[in-house]
Scaffold this active site. Structure first.
Site, PDB file in Angstrom:
ATOM      1  N   HIS A  57      43.730  39.638  43.577  1.00 41.07           N
ATOM      2  CA  HIS A  57      44.014  39.077  44.921  1.00 41.07           C
ATOM      3  C   HIS A  57      45.507  38.836  45.182  1.00 41.07           C
ATOM      4  O   HIS A  57      45.956  37.704  45.317  1.00 41.07           O
ATOM      5  CB  HIS A  57      43.199  37.806  45.200  1.00 41.07           C
TER       6      HIS A  57
ATOM      7  N   LYS B  36      39.572  37.805  31.571  1.00 48.33           N
ATOM      8  CA  LYS B  36      40.096  37.129  32.768  1.00 48.33           C
ATOM      9  C   LYS B  36      41.021  36.001  32.333  1.00 48.33           C
ATOM     10  O   LYS B  36      40.645  35.138  31.554  1.00 48.33           O
ATOM     11  CB  LYS B  36      38.941  36.564  33.611  1.00 48.33           C
TER      12      LYS B  36
ATOM     13  N   ASP C 132      36.512  38.952  45.813  1.00 45.43           N
ATOM     14  CA  ASP C 132      36.701  37.590  45.311  1.00 45.43           C
ATOM     15  C   ASP C 132      35.627  36.667  45.901  1.00 45.43           C
ATOM     16  O   ASP C 132      35.915  35.568  46.368  1.00 45.43           O
ATOM     17  CB  ASP C 132      38.106  37.058  45.600  1.00 45.43           C
TER      18      ASP C 132
ATOM     19  N   HIS D 126      44.483  35.890  37.445  1.00 47.65           N
ATOM     20  CA  HIS D 126      44.719  35.028  38.611  1.00 47.65           C
ATOM     21  C   HIS D 126      46.152  34.549  38.463  1.00 47.65           C
ATOM     22  O   HIS D 126      46.453  33.716  37.610  1.00 47.65           O
ATOM     23  CB  HIS D 126      43.750  33.840  38.614  1.00 47.65           C
TER      24      HIS D 126
ATOM     25  N   ARG E  82      28.623  31.882  39.863  1.00 51.58           N
ATOM     26  CA  ARG E  82      28.467  30.429  39.607  1.00 51.58           C
ATOM     27  C   ARG E  82      27.413  30.028  38.576  1.00 51.58           C
ATOM     28  O   ARG E  82      27.095  28.848  38.459  1.00 51.58           O
ATOM     29  CB  ARG E  82      28.165  29.683  40.915  1.00 51.58           C
TER      30      ARG E  82
END
Length: 434
Positions: free
Chosen positions: A230, A145, A301, A177, A62
């Site tokens: 994931h 990513k 994750d 993702h 973050r």
């Protein structure tokens, strides 16, 4: 004189547990065997299992932008308390890590502030293809990513021609993702206000498999490496098992431990993550994948949010949960339960990350390799408690769970950084080399 000797431990070497001592000097493993030399420090690992330093290949710390929730310092503390010696950290920060200037800023922020070793992802956007082509020698860069579906932050590459541009120009592994943005938007009408049970209906299995098929098709066309993060559906397990080689994939401990609807009954929006936790038929197929070595990695994750935000009314509650500190206790408990072998776990969090991403000198206990170790007590039982979570978010979806098997020490570059839950020494982790 040696810096450290780890004595009397049961060491994971060449896929087997061997009673060996390990000699360490200048941050490297210099000898394995019966060692009687002098050392500044001796770690008696009697009754303990000495593993190669474990790597969590998916964390969100973050920083910059949401440092009230987490930062590189606090996230790295959670990592070493959980026995994790290296992390890959994600680019969906504010501003996003999607150009070399922001990437360098992140490296500068990490220097002498992270206890564990680290690498950062470079975020793909619809218009940074030129930069993506030139990442081969970028220090501390683990890969690219790509958010094919929107999640936390504003990094989104949703259109097929833009996804093609990313793969065409990629100079590293592209970790994805994988949710289909068009289906996400079409399904918004299925969101039930105040009912988190509708989360997996909105972010449906069709949304996941549709995106994953497209990613694999594009990656294979351009002969590029794609790593699907994931994975949550039985359809993806079956599809991805037919596309090994340049295509690899991850499963999270959460999706292997809790399932719907129970998790939403018990945890409410605390169980909300993207892609979602689904029903037991998906959970069972994910375990089928793990048992049959179909998945390549297990990543946490780790995606912390403050309780005040998680407790907002669904769908205003953010998706994500912390996990870097609990990855090992959760998975070691599954090893103790016979659901996977220690070798399968080591493949997922040591050896395969090294092979897929090309990390240098990590992931194995070998002479000449870096002296990173995760020392675990396979028989020790612990209860996860929110007050013991090092993340700034101060909660865990596993609060109150008892797990058997836990890290008791974390050693990085021959320095003991955590012992019996206590953090030691300075935050002097280094960027991983590729």
């Amino acid at each position: 004189m040696l810096d450290l000797i780890i004595k009397n431990g049961s060491c994971y070497i060449d896929k087997d547990l061997k009673d060996q001592d390990i000699a360490i000097k200048d941050g490297k493993i210099i000898e394995i065997g019966k060692i009687d030399s002098e050392a500044k420090e001796v770690f008696d690992a009697k009754g303990l299992t000495v593993l190669p330093g474990c790597i969590d290949t998916q964390t969100h710390f973050r920083e910059p932008g949401s440092t009230d929730t987490e930062d590189l310092y606090s996230g790295s503390k959670a990592a070493i308390v959980g026995g994790i010696t290296s992390v890959f950290e994600m680019p969906n920060t504010n501003p996003p890590t999607s150009n070399k200037i922001e990437f360098q800023k992140k490296l500068d922020l990490a220097k002498n502030r992270m206890y564990c070793n680290y690498a950062f992802y470079f975020g793909a956007t619809p218009d940074n293809a030129d930069e993506l082509a030139d990442l081969k020698n970028l220090e501390g860069c683990c890969g690219i990513k790509l958010f094919a579906g929107s999640s936390t932050g504003n990094l989104l590459v949703q259109f097929e021609e833009d996804i093609e541009k990313v793969f065409k120009s990629s100079s590293k592994v592209v970790s994805v993702h994988s949710e289909d943005e068009e289906i996400l938007n079409r399904n918004k009408k299925l969101i039930k206000d105040g009912d988190v049970h509708s989360h997996p209906i909105w972010r449906s299995e069709e949304c996941a498999i549709s995106s994953t098929r497209r990613i694999v098709r594009i990656a294979e066309r351009y002969k590029k490496k794609a790593h699907i993060l994931h994975v949550t559906t039985k359809q993806e397990i079956d599809f991805l098992s037919q596309h090994k080689g340049n295509i690899t994939f991850e499963i999270t401990p959460q999706h292997l431990t809790i399932y719907a609807p129970d998790c939403y009954d018990k945890l409410g929006t605390y169980a909300q993550m993207n892609p979602p936790i689904r029903d037991k038929s998906h959970y069972d197929r994910l375990w089928y994948g793990v048992k049959n070595n179909l998945n390549d990695t297990i990543g946490s994750d780790h995606a912390p949010h403050l309780k005040a935000n998680k407790e907002k009314k669904y769908p205003n509650s953010p998706s994500g949960m912390p996990g870097v500190q609990t990855l090992l206790p959760v998975m070691l408990n599954h090893v103790n339960d016979g659901k996977l072998s220690l070798e399968q776990l080591m493949n997922s969090i040591c050896e395969n990350p090294v092979k897929i991403f090309g990390i240098q000198d990590k992931g194995f206990i070998k002479e000449g390799f870096d002296a990173d170790f995760t020392i675990v007590d396979m028989n020790k039982k612990i209860t996860i408690k929110n007050e013991n979570i090092e993340s700034k978010c101060a909660w865990s979806p596993f609060d109150g769970y008892e797990f058997k098997g836990t890290p008791v020490s974390t050693i990085i570059a021959g320095q003991i950084k955590m012992r019996d839950g206590k953090i030691l020494g300075e935050p002097d982790g280094k960027p991983l080399k590729f």
